[in-house]
Design an enzyme around this catalytic site. Structure first.
Site, PDB file in Angstrom:
ATOM      1  N   GLN A   1      14.973  -9.498  12.860  1.00 37.17           N
ATOM      2  CA  GLN A   1      14.028 -10.059  11.889  1.00 37.17           C
ATOM      3  C   GLN A   1      14.509 -11.437  11.423  1.00 37.17           C
ATOM      4  O   GLN A   1      15.578 -11.559  10.815  1.00 37.17           O
ATOM      5  CB  GLN A   1      13.885  -9.137  10.673  1.00 37.17           C
ATOM      6  CG  GLN A   1      13.231  -7.808  10.988  1.00 37.17           C
ATOM      7  CD  GLN A   1      14.231  -6.708  11.238  1.00 37.17           C
ATOM      8  OE1 GLN A   1      15.250  -6.930  11.888  1.00 37.17           O
ATOM      9  NE2 GLN A   1      13.960  -5.518  10.729  1.00 37.17           N
TER      10      GLN A   1
ATOM     11  N   GLN B   1      11.521 -12.424  16.653  1.00 34.45           N
ATOM     12  CA  GLN B   1      10.977 -11.282  15.904  1.00 34.45           C
ATOM     13  C   GLN B   1      10.575 -11.738  14.501  1.00 34.45           C
ATOM     14  O   GLN B   1      11.321 -12.452  13.831  1.00 34.45           O
ATOM     15  CB  GLN B   1      12.006 -10.155  15.813  1.00 34.45           C
ATOM     16  CG  GLN B   1      11.484  -8.911  15.109  1.00 34.45           C
ATOM     17  CD  GLN B   1      12.437  -7.716  15.205  1.00 34.45           C
ATOM     18  OE1 GLN B   1      13.330  -7.697  16.044  1.00 34.45           O
ATOM     19  NE2 GLN B   1      12.229  -6.720  14.371  1.00 34.45           N
TER      20      GLN B   1
ATOM     21  N   ASP C   1       6.669  -7.953  16.873  1.00 40.02           N
ATOM     22  CA  ASP C   1       5.969  -7.992  15.576  1.00 40.02           C
ATOM     23  C   ASP C   1       5.904  -9.418  15.022  1.00 40.02           C
ATOM     24  O   ASP C   1       6.059  -9.635  13.817  1.00 40.02           O
ATOM     25  CB  ASP C   1       6.674  -7.095  14.549  1.00 40.02           C
ATOM     26  CG  ASP C   1       6.835  -5.655  15.019  1.00 40.02           C
ATOM     27  OD1 ASP C   1       6.080  -5.231  15.910  1.00 40.02           O
ATOM     28  OD2 ASP C   1       7.717  -4.960  14.495  1.00 40.02           O
TER      29      ASP C   1
ATOM     30  N   ARG D   1       1.194  -3.211  16.960  1.00 37.15           N
ATOM     31  CA  ARG D   1       1.486  -1.840  16.536  1.00 37.15           C
ATOM     32  C   ARG D   1       1.294  -1.772  15.023  1.00 37.15           C
ATOM     33  O   ARG D   1       1.465  -2.777  14.316  1.00 37.15           O
ATOM     34  CB  ARG D   1       2.888  -1.405  16.945  1.00 37.15           C
ATOM     35  CG  ARG D   1       4.032  -2.247  16.395  1.00 37.15           C
ATOM     36  CD  ARG D   1       5.381  -1.643  16.782  1.00 37.15           C
ATOM     37  NE  ARG D   1       6.490  -2.443  16.282  1.00 37.15           N
ATOM     38  CZ  ARG D   1       7.746  -1.991  16.183  1.00 37.15           C
ATOM     39  NH1 ARG D   1       8.037  -0.743  16.543  1.00 37.15           N
ATOM     40  NH2 ARG D   1       8.705  -2.777  15.731  1.00 37.15           N
TER      41      ARG D   1
END
Length: 562
Positions: free
Chosen positions: A354, A376, A398, A468
């Site tokens: 992240q 990410q 993501d 997702r």
């Protein structure tokens, strides 16, 4: 299911009856017919306002003082809903401020707690502004309905983000308990404001006819000159045209010392107290290695173009062990933020996991001709209404995610090569209140999703999905877009360990390209479907963001419909 509905209705009537009894006690005479009629009307108002909510008892408690006043108006009840939420939000902030974490022994939790304070402070500001809007616009409140619903949704989302970042179980449990009242009331407020028009009808509140002005605003968006609305001020048109070089900005940033400031942070800090109108910052070409937080309203920042004016950083969760929110290279907190012709980058690489390049929790955020470069979690549409046009967005896992209301239009989405054994997911929406009760979600319209040159030859080796669901009520709409051949036929990926795929909403409409075939879409996503044109229109910037009320004023080229 029927039994649950019956029990719910019985519980609702019982609680209303308690309120009704309280109202009668406060009457001077139980036998006075008018007072009984007033009490009956109040009972009807209370039931109508609280019936759509999830936390019904909390709703009744929040409006009980208002219900005791038989002459209370619709405005009084709406004020009570917001005011009660504000009171509890302040208590939640006080609780968070009293919670102590040792920075030396647990830096991650310390930073996450600091983020919580900022998030709750933003929620408080949003609620206070909501009260001002209600007080000043009651005769045209329906024209503000979308904005108010978006703000209520944001106050709930900001709390969820706070709790979501906490990893330590005992701290998470303590904060969950400390925020329970404000989270419940914020959740209720979303449901109540979603039914605002019905509440106004119940009170026979007559609204001024504001639709013509809205139509004029929409027409102005269509009849543009030089890419901007015809009603836009000449000075502002000059300011925004061709990157703004023709106009004199309030502040100039330049690495070589040719401006007033050498860093963007210095220019933001120089924002004059009580400044009125838009504050403009021009950032000359160069690489600015700094973490920037825009904490003032109505800032417009522009550079010399993608790849020329670059704001970069490398904070990340994987190697630095800091919360996701804290990794953002550039963050917009102040409402009305506009950016143009800039690159926002996080250089942590895929090993950083992240690592956010750009994050916004600002209402009415608009960015044009910008690039967002990361791996990410590149672009974090954290909360509130956001519009992106003509942008380039790079990432792996993501990499477009958040809990806000976001439309990304006419942009290029570039999928990069992830770590070995990793997958790519373009989106990860985090909507926490589903159906028609919340305003948020993510829409990709007229975009191109393509692999970068380093992934291209191995594009079938790394599974790539459109998205997702981060949370159970996630909403993601991909429409009128070009989908490359590397998009998996399933389309969407299950969030491991969760059942979000059973409740989320994943929609498509009018897509093209080899990745747009829907016959292989995953059957695990029970609510996936291809929209009809009239359904898809709901998710365009006009209806979805109430775009006609604010996007034209940003000066950014746009399309409000299909």
């Amino acid at each position: 299911m029927l039994g649950k509905i019956v029990v719910s209705l019985v519980s609702l009537l019982l609680v209303v009856g308690v309120i009704f009894g309280v109202i009668l006690v406060f009457s001077e005479s139980e036998h006075d017919e008018k007072e009984h009629q007033d009490a009956s009307a109040t009972m009807k108002y209370v039931a109508a306002i609280c019936e759509p909510t999830t936390y019904t008892a909390a709703c009744f408690r929040s409006i009980e003082p208002t219900a005791k006043n038989s002459s209370a108006t619709a405005k009084d009840y709406i004020d009570a809903v917001v005011q009660a939420t504000l009171v509890e939000m302040k208590k939640s902030l006080e609780f968070t401020e009293k919670t102590v974490v040792n920075k030396d022994s647990d830096n991650y939790s310390y930073l996450a707690l600091e983020d919580c304070k900022q998030l709750l402070d933003k929620a408080i500001d949003t609620l206070q502004e909501s009260l001002q809007v209600v007080d000043a616009n009651m005769d045209t409140i329906e024209d503000k309905a979308h904005e108010l619903l978006s703000w209520m949704t944001a106050t709930h989302s900001l709390q969820m983000i706070c709790l979501d970042q906490i990893e330590k179980p005992e701290l998470k449990s303590a904060l969950d308990n400390g925020l329970v009242n404000s989270t419940q009331l914020a959740h209720n407020a979303v449901h109540i404001f979603a039914e605002l028009s019905q509440i106004l009808k119940l009170f026979n509140v007559q609204q001024q006819n504001v639709k013509p002005s809205s139509r004029r605003l929409l027409q102005a968006a269509i009849n543009q000159r030089d890419g901007f609305p015809t009603w836009f001020r000449v000075a502002d048109r000059k300011l925004l045209s061709r990157g703004g070089q023709q106009a004199r900005p309030n502040a100039v940033v330049a690495k070589d010392g040719s401006g007033q400031f050498k860093t963007i942070g210095q220019a933001v800090a120089a924002y004059p107290k009580n400044h009125q109108g838009r504050y403009t910052i021009y950032v000359k070409a160069g690489v600015y290695d700094e973490q920037v937080i825009i904490d003032k309203k109505n800032i417009y920042i522009y550079g010399d173009g993608i790849g020329r004016t670059i704001v970069t950083g490398k904070k990340n969760y994987g190697k630095n062990n800091v919360p996701t929110m804290h990794t953002a290279t550039f963050a917009a907190h102040g409402d009305g933020f506009i950016a143009r012709a800039m690159t926002f980058r996080n250089e942590a690489g895929p090993e950083g996991h992240q690592a956010v390049a750009f994050r916004s929790q600002a209402s009415d955020t608009a960015l044009f001709d910008c690039s967002f470069e990361g791996f990410q979690d590149t672009l974090y549409y954290q909360a509130n209404r956001q519009f992106y046009r003509g942008c380039w967005i790079y990432g792996t896992v993501d990499f477009i995610f958040g809990m806000g209301d976001a439309v990304i239009q006419e942009s290029t989405i570039v999928v990069r090569k992830p770590l070995a054994k990793q997958f790519n997911t373009v989106t990860a929406d985090g909507r926490t209140i589903g159906g028609k009760k919340a305003s948020n979600g993510l829409v990709l319209q007229n975009c191109v999703i393509t692999p970068d040159k380093f992934l291209f030859n191995e594009r079938f080796k790394f599974p790539t999905y459109l998205g997702r669901p981060w949370k159970k009520d996630a909403l993601t709409v991909v429409m009128q877009s070009e989908l490359g051949d590397f998009i998996r036929p399933e389309g969407y990926m299950i969030w491991q360990g969760e059942s979000n795929h059973k409740t989320c909403e994943m929609y498509e409409f009018g897509n093209r390209g080899p990745g747009a075939r829907i016959d292989g879409r995953s059957k695990d996503f029970s609510r996936f479907r291809v929209l009809k044109p009239q359904e898809a229109a709901i998710y365009t910037p006009g209806p979805f963001l109430a775009g006609q009320t604010w996007i034209p004023g940003t000066g950014i080229p746009h399309k409000l419909g299909l």
